[in-house]
Design an enzyme around this catalytic site. Structure first.
Site, PDB file in Angstrom:
ATOM      1  N   HIS A  63      28.467  31.650  61.952  1.00  0.00           N
ATOM      2  CA  HIS A  63      28.801  31.549  60.529  1.00  0.00           C
ATOM      3  C   HIS A  63      28.902  30.090  60.101  1.00  0.00           C
ATOM      4  O   HIS A  63      28.441  29.729  59.018  1.00  0.00           O
ATOM      5  CB  HIS A  63      30.102  32.289  60.222  1.00  0.00           C
TER       6      HIS A  63
ATOM      7  N   THR B  31      31.756  38.244  32.641  1.00  0.00           N
ATOM      8  CA  THR B  31      31.059  38.935  33.731  1.00  0.00           C
ATOM      9  C   THR B  31      31.334  38.319  35.090  1.00  0.00           C
ATOM     10  O   THR B  31      31.055  38.935  36.107  1.00  0.00           O
ATOM     11  CB  THR B  31      29.538  38.896  33.523  1.00  0.00           C
TER      12      THR B  31
ATOM     13  N   HIS C  67      32.851  35.249  56.717  1.00  0.00           N
ATOM     14  CA  HIS C  67      31.525  34.751  57.083  1.00  0.00           C
ATOM     15  C   HIS C  67      31.126  33.470  56.373  1.00  0.00           C
ATOM     16  O   HIS C  67      30.436  32.634  56.955  1.00  0.00           O
ATOM     17  CB  HIS C  67      30.460  35.802  56.789  1.00  0.00           C
TER      18      HIS C  67
ATOM     19  N   CYS D 129      35.400  34.873  34.009  1.00  0.00           N
ATOM     20  CA  CYS D 129      34.801  34.894  32.678  1.00  0.00           C
ATOM     21  C   CYS D 129      34.473  36.348  32.361  1.00  0.00           C
ATOM     22  O   CYS D 129      34.904  37.244  33.084  1.00  0.00           O
ATOM     23  CB  CYS D 129      33.582  33.967  32.581  1.00  0.00           C
TER      24      CYS D 129
ATOM     25  N   ASP E  88      37.420  31.496  30.917  1.00  0.00           N
ATOM     26  CA  ASP E  88      37.072  31.343  29.515  1.00  0.00           C
ATOM     27  C   ASP E  88      37.748  32.479  28.730  1.00  0.00           C
ATOM     28  O   ASP E  88      38.573  33.207  29.287  1.00  0.00           O
ATOM     29  CB  ASP E  88      35.558  31.300  29.315  1.00  0.00           C
TER      30      ASP E  88
END
Length: 147
Positions: free
Chosen positions: A134, A67, A98, A65, A8
């Site tokens: 995993h 954050t 993992h 974005c 964004d």
């Protein structure tokens, strides 16, 4: 290897830097926008890039974005996407080893460009361990998508 990218307005500047870095290393790029810093909605770009990963058109995805939180939340709503919000190199390696993450997210207003490129390199260059313990956990994540 083909990498799908989406961002964004809060991730636009960092996405531009990441694309240049990836091109210099010979990666193929599919840029799903946004293409400027005008305000826009991150779910639209998360969906476009993740659809490319799910379809097999792209091998992995990188989302950015402000954050990294919102765009990673949107990505993880898509069946088959395992997106990790990353802020350090150790986590980038661990999520591939993992969790076999197929998409990573960064915060363009949180992580500096130098660290971001180290994280991208670690994510792209670390293979899945293929250990049964995993894979069992990844299968359980996939089962959650069906609830």
């Amino acid at each position: 290897m083909t990498i799908a990218l989406g961002c964004d307005h809060g991730g636009f500047d960092l996405k531009t830097i990441v694309i240049g870095h990836l091109k210099s290393k010979g990666f193929q790029i599919k840029d799903f926008g946004t293409y400027d810093a005008n305000s826009c909605d991150y779910p639209d770009y998360a969906a476009a890039a993740c659809d490319s990963v799910i379809s097999g058109e792209s091998d992995l995805g990188i989302l950015i974005c402000g954050t990294g939180v919102g765009i990673s939340m949107a990505a993880n709503k898509i069946d088959g996407i395992r997106c990790a919000l990353l802020g350090d190199v150790f986590s980038a390696k661990a999520t591939k080893q993992h969790n076999n993450a197929n998409v990573m997210a960064l915060g363009g207003r949180v992580v500096g460009a130098g660290l971001a490129l180290e994280i991208v390199d670690a994510f792209l260059n670390t293979p899945f361990s293929n250990e049964a313990r995993h894979q069992k956990r990844i299968d359980k994540i996939s089962d959650l998508e069906k609830r």
